[in-house]
Design a protein around this motif. Sequence first.
Motif, PDB file in Angstrom:
ATOM      1  N   ASP A 131       0.696  -1.352   0.043  1.00 49.87           N
ATOM      2  CA  ASP A 131      -0.042   0.010  -0.170  1.00 49.87           C
ATOM      3  C   ASP A 131       0.915   1.077   0.000  1.00 49.87           C
ATOM      4  N   ARG A 132       2.178   1.021   0.058  1.00 48.30           N
ATOM      5  CA  ARG A 132       2.981   2.184   0.017  1.00 48.30           C
ATOM      6  C   ARG A 132       3.754   2.506  -1.341  1.00 48.30           C
ATOM      7  N   GLY A 133       3.034   1.775  -2.458  1.00 46.19           N
ATOM      8  CA  GLY A 133       3.426   1.940  -3.816  1.00 46.19           C
ATOM      9  C   GLY A 133       2.407   2.527  -4.417  1.00 46.19           C
ATOM     10  N   GLN A 134       2.189   2.205  -5.754  1.00 46.63           N
ATOM     11  CA  GLN A 134       1.604   2.625  -6.722  1.00 46.63           C
ATOM     12  C   GLN A 134       0.044   2.154  -6.463  1.00 46.63           C
ATOM     13  N   LEU A 135      -0.901   2.797  -6.457  1.00 46.94           N
ATOM     14  CA  LEU A 135      -2.190   2.623  -6.160  1.00 46.94           C
ATOM     15  C   LEU A 135      -3.333   2.722  -7.262  1.00 46.94           C
ATOM     16  N   PRO A 136      -4.312   2.015  -7.522  1.00 47.25           N
ATOM     17  CA  PRO A 136      -4.696   0.824  -6.615  1.00 47.25           C
ATOM     18  C   PRO A 136      -3.794  -0.503  -6.698  1.00 47.25           C
ATOM     19  N   VAL A 137      -3.561  -1.186  -5.611  1.00 45.90           N
ATOM     20  CA  VAL A 137      -2.988  -2.460  -5.511  1.00 45.90           C
ATOM     21  C   VAL A 137      -4.150  -3.353  -6.092  1.00 45.90           C
ATOM     22  N   LYS A 138      -3.513  -4.259  -7.180  1.00 45.77           N
ATOM     23  CA  LYS A 138      -4.515  -5.073  -7.813  1.00 45.77           C
ATOM     24  C   LYS A 138      -4.148  -6.397  -7.883  1.00 45.77           C
ATOM     25  N   LEU A 139      -4.947  -7.262  -7.046  1.00 48.38           N
ATOM     26  CA  LEU A 139      -4.362  -8.594  -6.885  1.00 48.38           C
ATOM     27  C   LEU A 139      -5.255  -9.544  -7.096  1.00 48.38           C
ATOM     28  N   VAL A 140      -4.988 -10.815  -7.609  1.00 46.85           N
ATOM     29  CA  VAL A 140      -5.748 -11.822  -8.057  1.00 46.85           C
ATOM     30  C   VAL A 140      -5.338 -13.248  -7.242  1.00 46.85           C
ATOM     31  N   TYR A 141      -6.294 -14.124  -6.773  1.00 47.79           N
ATOM     32  CA  TYR A 141      -5.770 -15.202  -6.191  1.00 47.79           C
ATOM     33  C   TYR A 141      -6.710 -16.388  -6.266  1.00 47.79           C
ATOM     34  N   ASN A 142      -6.192 -17.567  -5.970  1.00 47.19           N
ATOM     35  CA  ASN A 142      -7.458 -18.585  -6.192  1.00 47.19           C
ATOM     36  C   ASN A 142      -7.112 -19.817  -5.091  1.00 47.19           C
ATOM     37  N   GLY A 143      -7.613 -20.729  -5.017  1.00 47.34           N
ATOM     38  CA  GLY A 143      -7.520 -21.907  -4.155  1.00 47.34           C
ATOM     39  C   GLY A 143      -8.563 -22.097  -3.343  1.00 47.34           C
ATOM     40  N   PRO A 144      -8.171 -23.172  -2.468  1.00 48.67           N
ATOM     41  CA  PRO A 144      -9.240 -23.887  -1.319  1.00 48.67           C
ATOM     42  C   PRO A 144      -9.602 -22.862  -0.091  1.00 48.67           C
ATOM     43  N   PHE A 145     -10.747 -22.951   0.081  1.00 46.86           N
ATOM     44  CA  PHE A 145     -11.106 -21.968   1.300  1.00 46.86           C
ATOM     45  C   PHE A 145     -12.245 -23.037   2.173  1.00 46.86           C
ATOM     46  N   PHE A 146     -12.015 -22.953   3.319  1.00 43.63           N
ATOM     47  CA  PHE A 146     -12.755 -23.799   4.367  1.00 43.63           C
ATOM     48  C   PHE A 146     -14.026 -23.217   5.124  1.00 43.63           C
ATOM     49  N   ARG A 147     -15.144 -23.971   5.148  1.00 45.24           N
ATOM     50  CA  ARG A 147     -16.023 -23.389   5.937  1.00 45.24           C
ATOM     51  C   ARG A 147     -17.116 -25.023   6.551  1.00 45.24           C
ATOM     52  N   TYR A 148     -17.117 -24.859   7.868  1.00 43.77           N
ATOM     53  CA  TYR A 148     -17.830 -26.131   8.184  1.00 43.77           C
ATOM     54  C   TYR A 148     -19.338 -25.829   8.027  1.00 43.77           C
ATOM     55  N   GLU A 149     -19.722 -26.353   6.972  1.00 41.48           N
ATOM     56  CA  GLU A 149     -21.114 -26.313   6.790  1.00 41.48           C
ATOM     57  C   GLU A 149     -21.814 -27.498   6.286  1.00 41.48           C
ATOM     58  N   ARG A 150     -23.460 -27.513   6.516  1.00 46.03           N
ATOM     59  CA  ARG A 150     -23.999 -28.709   6.003  1.00 46.03           C
ATOM     60  C   ARG A 150     -23.698 -29.054   4.396  1.00 46.03           C
ATOM     61  N   PRO A 151     -23.025 -30.055   4.111  1.00 40.04           N
ATOM     62  CA  PRO A 151     -22.708 -30.303   2.898  1.00 40.04           C
ATOM     63  C   PRO A 151     -24.081 -30.476   1.932  1.00 40.04           C
ATOM     64  N   GLN A 152     -24.145 -30.065   0.972  1.00 42.43           N
ATOM     65  CA  GLN A 152     -25.116 -30.273  -0.313  1.00 42.43           C
ATOM     66  C   GLN A 152     -24.542 -29.998  -1.508  1.00 42.43           C
ATOM     67  N   ALA A 153     -25.340 -30.082  -2.620  1.00 45.58           N
ATOM     68  CA  ALA A 153     -24.808 -29.769  -3.863  1.00 45.58           C
ATOM     69  C   ALA A 153     -24.389 -28.356  -4.132  1.00 45.58           C
ATOM     70  N   GLY A 154     -23.306 -28.024  -4.256  1.00 50.17           N
ATOM     71  CA  GLY A 154     -22.889 -26.671  -4.485  1.00 50.17           C
ATOM     72  C   GLY A 154     -22.470 -25.913  -3.120  1.00 50.17           C
ATOM     73  N   ARG A 155     -22.632 -26.581  -1.847  1.00 52.00           N
ATOM     74  CA  ARG A 155     -22.025 -26.005  -0.823  1.00 52.00           C
ATOM     75  C   ARG A 155     -21.141 -27.131  -0.066  1.00 52.00           C
ATOM     76  N   TYR A 156     -19.801 -26.822  -0.087  1.00 52.14           N
ATOM     77  CA  TYR A 156     -18.678 -27.741   0.408  1.00 52.14           C
ATOM     78  C   TYR A 156     -17.953 -27.258   1.560  1.00 52.14           C
ATOM     79  N   ARG A 157     -17.450 -28.186   2.263  1.00 49.70           N
ATOM     80  CA  ARG A 157     -16.487 -27.702   3.263  1.00 49.70           C
ATOM     81  C   ARG A 157     -15.226 -27.192   2.824  1.00 49.70           C
ATOM     82  N   GLN A 158     -14.605 -27.706   1.831  1.00 54.72           N
ATOM     83  CA  GLN A 158     -13.594 -27.066   1.016  1.00 54.72           C
ATOM     84  C   GLN A 158     -14.136 -26.583  -0.329  1.00 54.72           C
ATOM     85  N   LEU A 159     -14.316 -25.236  -0.336  1.00 56.24           N
ATOM     86  CA  LEU A 159     -14.672 -24.683  -1.595  1.00 56.24           C
ATOM     87  C   LEU A 159     -13.588 -23.911  -2.406  1.00 56.24           C
TER      88      LEU A 159
END
Length: 444
Positions: free
Chosen positions: A121-149
């Motif tokens: 944030d001390r350099g050129q603004l805006p800072v523009k970043l892209v990321y991807n990967g798994p995220f984790f939520r303890y939910e009741r699994p069903q179609a389209g709702r996963y604990r590792q999304l």
Amino acid sequence: MWGGRRNRLDLRGRGGENWTTVTKTSSFSAPKGVPDYVPPGSAEFVAVRDGLIRAARLAGYGHIELPVFEDTGLFARGVGESTDVVSKEMYTFPDRGDRSVTLRPEGTAGVMRAVIEHGLDRGQLPVKLVYNGPFFRYERPQAGRYRQLQQVGIEAIGVDDPALDAEVIAIADAGFRGLGLDGFRLELTSLGDDTCRPQYRELLQEFLFKLPLDEETKRRAEINPLRVLDDKRAEVRDMTADAPLMIDHLSESAKTHFEQVLGYLDALGVPYVVNPRMVRGLDYYTKTTFEFVHDGLGAQSGIGGGGRYDGLMAQLGGQPLSGIGFGLGVDRTVLALQAEGKTAGEAARCEVFGVPLGDAAKQRLVVLAAQLRAAGISVDLAYGGRGVKGAMKAADRSGAKFTLVLGDRDLTEETIGVKEMATGEQRQIPIAEAVGAIREALGV
């Protein structure tokens, strides 16, 4: 003794015909709510993920790789303790140093932490970043709702500009459409800013405290009353049907900002629907807030969303800089494509498959395969000394466009058989010309 699980596998050829059906016994299976992506279906997963990333790359977003786990306090403070994500869904545990750590439930807080820690944030603004990967939520699994999304996300940090809001939204829209998806809609609203949110908070709490809410919902109304409007229970939704809405109580600056965002989206040709009752599941959102919805997915209809979070960086100990971003569900986008009867990506493992007939031919084909790979062509071989019939079945299953067949007579004549799998046509060409001929045929 560990218990076994029997799985029935249906192995299919390129045309969908059954090659064989086998039964296997497995001692282990994936954790509940955690999907595996295996060939050939994994090709679609990769194509969706890479397609969504590509749309961000074209707008100048640089890659950031985030830790899979962080200090628990980062999410408690950044995401919001009143949210279901923090209060019910996080995978939190002490490490061997007795420090509380959490598998990341979302990406924005981690990106903010990294931006502050590394001084981006001390350099050129805006800072523009892209990321991807798994995220984790303890939910009741069903179609389209996963604990590792699986998600693709972007963040644009440091500039409060309606045009940047529109860019972020347009990138998501372009990513979906670039994959061939078109049965979705963009819903958006404004959640106001610090000049109007306090007054609206009081107004909403005054309304909510008059309702016969249960004790847990009352506590939520005290901490963050907007979260009550996101309650999915029918009885709560009925009680709050006439609740005051933020979009009707915007300050002039917040109203102007939102109108300008809509103007930019109109200019870009991005269709949208204003949804005044929208409340995202995270506490840090302000001003522009949006979600992409696909009705073909049933209850789990959201395929991605995001918004502006102008106070988050300061809340995490950084500069008082604004930001906006999104998280797009790779899993749900794959399901949305299937709901529309569409696919993305090639299921083929390779473009060329080599069938050696004998040890000398195998040695020559190994070298030729390396030369083709160096030219940017994907190649696989029939390993294990299988017969011609088995090797050609393997070639068919691979999805290759061409099969190279090399035997002892071919070696003597310095030629190789090239079979075009779509037509079945086969011809002999000099081995020395094979790389050039395959490159020309594939347009490489």
